[in-house]
Design an enzyme around this catalytic site. Structure first.
Site, PDB file in Angstrom:
ATOM      1  CE  LYS A  53      -2.188  -1.287   3.840  1.00 15.67           C
ATOM      2  NZ  LYS A  53      -1.781  -2.688   4.134  1.00 15.67           N
ATOM      3  CG  ASP A  98       6.228 -11.092  10.555  1.00 19.97           C
ATOM      4  OD1 ASP A  98       6.265 -11.253  11.787  1.00 19.97           O
ATOM      5  OD2 ASP A  98       5.182 -11.175   9.881  1.00 19.97           O
ATOM      6  CG  ASP A 102       4.546 -14.396  12.137  1.00 19.64           C
ATOM      7  OD1 ASP A 102       5.123 -14.641  13.217  1.00 19.64           O
ATOM      8  OD2 ASP A 102       4.073 -13.269  11.860  1.00 19.64           O
ATOM      9  CG  PHE A 234      -1.624   0.182  11.363  1.00 25.14           C
ATOM     10  CD1 PHE A 234      -2.179   0.563  10.148  1.00 25.14           C
ATOM     11  CD2 PHE A 234      -0.626  -0.793  11.343  1.00 25.14           C
ATOM     12  CE1 PHE A 234      -1.760  -0.006   8.948  1.00 25.14           C
ATOM     13  CE2 PHE A 234      -0.200  -1.371  10.152  1.00 25.14           C
ATOM     14  CZ  PHE A 234      -0.762  -0.969   8.952  1.00 25.14           C
TER      15      PHE A 234
HETATM   16  C1  GPP Z   1       3.776  -7.092  12.136  1.00 32.13           C
HETATM   17  O1  GPP Z   1       3.437  -8.305  12.693  1.00 32.13           O
HETATM   18  C2  GPP Z   1       5.166  -6.766  12.571  1.00 32.13           C
HETATM   19  C3  GPP Z   1       6.222  -6.829  11.762  1.00 32.13           C
HETATM   20  C4  GPP Z   1       6.069  -7.153  10.339  1.00 32.13           C
HETATM   21  C5  GPP Z   1       7.591  -6.550  12.312  1.00 32.13           C
HETATM   22  C6  GPP Z   1       8.504  -7.712  12.157  1.00 32.13           C
HETATM   23  C7  GPP Z   1       9.769  -7.430  12.842  1.00 32.13           C
HETATM   24  C8  GPP Z   1      10.957  -8.022  12.628  1.00 32.13           C
HETATM   25  C9  GPP Z   1      12.126  -7.571  13.403  1.00 32.13           C
HETATM   26  C10 GPP Z   1      11.147  -9.084  11.630  1.00 32.13           C
HETATM   27  P1  GPP Z   1       2.455  -9.357  11.991  1.00 32.13           P
HETATM   28  O2  GPP Z   1       3.140 -10.675  12.006  1.00 32.13           O
HETATM   29  O3  GPP Z   1       1.113  -9.255  12.607  1.00 32.13           O
HETATM   30  O4  GPP Z   1       2.359  -8.830  10.485  1.00 32.13           O
HETATM   31  P2  GPP Z   1       1.572  -9.600   9.319  1.00 32.13           P
HETATM   32  O5  GPP Z   1       0.159  -9.778   9.779  1.00 32.13           O
HETATM   33  O6  GPP Z   1       1.660  -8.653   8.147  1.00 32.13           O
HETATM   34  O7  GPP Z   1       2.299 -10.888   9.107  1.00 32.13           O
HETATM   35 MG    MG Z   2       3.308 -12.072  10.392  1.00 31.46          MG
HETATM   36 MG    MG Z   3       4.673 -11.532  13.126  1.00 30.59          MG
END
Ligand code: GPP
Ligand code: MG
Ligand code: MG
Ligand code: MG
Length: 350
Positions: A53, A98, A102, A234
């Protein structure tokens, strides 16, 4: 995800496509990087940095323009958009990493980078390359800027803060040990302020203030005190959409329930749950399969968490608007820069 591009978006995108990518490649060519690897670096930059975005990145030129009270000339636009792209590169570095941590499947309507053909764990080095790209551009374009060292330190500090938040996010979500007692809104707040709010909200405005050479401890603190709550809101949206957003909307499949995440939704559920509902969560939350996830989602529906979220959103946005209305404009900041940022995310569905 909606694919229609605004003229502002295209203008911002072109700075990266037409100029910054080739400048970054030249930096690698200086070290005689062979053709095959050079092509890889180009692809890493393009796939992971474009197609989002760009709210964070575009906020830099937007904020600079609002602070100056006029449209930017070509040079000002290029320089502030370049700073914006450094934030997008930081974001790309975080997202590539991430998604591995994840175990995510999709991002921006594509397989996550580490899941694309031939990539795998090379993605870890690619993430480091994306981070290096920030400092290459900063040096190339801002070495003689009076705030050069402040900008370098700001990017370093915000990176460290984000890593602390990510650490807390990960340690609160062990894969093999679901213990709902580990979750709390206090922990949640720490996680999201550090993993999201600093780099996504504070950073773009702080960068704009440094670019204009008007950053002071006072205006940075004012920005901080509004932008951190905005970033928290957010991430609540991000958590809500992870559970209730559709793939068409968010371009990714949510993983928070299966990943045992200390998300806003599960914390709200825990605060409202009857002993029976809590037992359902104990049994099904944080398990790596679709069946358990479906049971948890059904419970969240029954608990009317969607409606609860909408109430939270109205209340929180009202409070943030109030904070914006109360700022002291005698020290370089104005309400418009915060209003503009809030308008980009209010009631977002992607
Ligand atoms: C969002 O978390 C946070 C980040 C992308 C920061 C990551 C930080 C690092 C040092 C690697 P999230 O996992 O909820 O994002 P999404 O939902 O987009 O996977
Ligand atoms: Mg994530
Ligand atoms: Mg994450
Ligand atoms: Mg998320």
């Amino acid at each position: 995800m909606s694919k229609a591009k605004t003229p502002e978006y295209t203008k911002f995108e072109n700075v990266f496509k037409d100029k910054l990518v080739s400048q970054l490649l030249e930096n690698a060519q200086k070290y005689n990087l062979p053709k095959e690897q050079l092509d890889w670096f180009k692809k890493v930059l393009e796939v992971n940095t474009m197609g989002g975005k760009c709210n964070r990145g575009m906020s830099v030129p937007d904020t600079v323009s609002l602070l100056l009270g006029k449209e930017l000339d070509e040079e000002q636009y290029f320089m502030s958009a370049t700073l914006g792209w450094m934030i997008e590169l930081l974001q790309a570095f975080f997202l590539v990493s991430d998604d591995i941590m994840d175990g995510s499947i999709t991002r921006r309507d594509q397989p996550c980078w580490y899941r694309q053909s031939g990539v795998g764990m090379i993605a870890i080095n690619d993430a480091f390359l994306l981070e290096s790209a920030i400092y290459l551009l900063l040096k190339q374009h801002f070495k003689t800027h009076p705030a050069y060292i402040d900008l370098v330190e700001l990017f370093h500090e915000v990176t460290f803060q984000t890593e602390l938040g990510q650490l807390c996010d990960l340690l609160t979500a062990p894969e093999d040990n679901v213990n709902l007692d580990n979750f709390s809104m206090e922990k949640y707040s720490y996680i999201v302020i550090y993993k999201t709010a600093y780099y996504s909200f504070y950073l773009p405005i702080a960068v704009a203030l440094h670019y204009l050479n008007i950053a002071t401890p006072k205006n940075l603190k004012q920005a901080h005190d509004i932008l951190i709550p905005m970033g928290e809101y957010f991430q609540v949206q991000d958590d809500f959409l992870d559970c209730f957003g559709t793939y068409e909307q968010i371009g990714k499949h949510g993983t928070d329930i299966m990943d045992n995440k200390c998300s806003w939704i599960v914390n709200q559920a825990l605060s409202k749950a009857t002993p029976e509902q809590r037992q359902v969560l104990e049994k099904h939350y944080g398990r790596k399969n679709k069946e358990d996830e479906a049971v948890v989602k059904k419970l969240f529906d029954e608990m009317k968490l969607k409606e609860h979220y909408q109430e939270y959103e109205e209340k929180r946005v009202g409070e943030i608007r109030q904070m914006i209305a109360n700022i002291d404009t005698s020290d370089g900041v104005n309400s418009a820069i915060f209003e503009a940022f809030l308008a980009k995310i209010y009631k977002r569905s992607k």
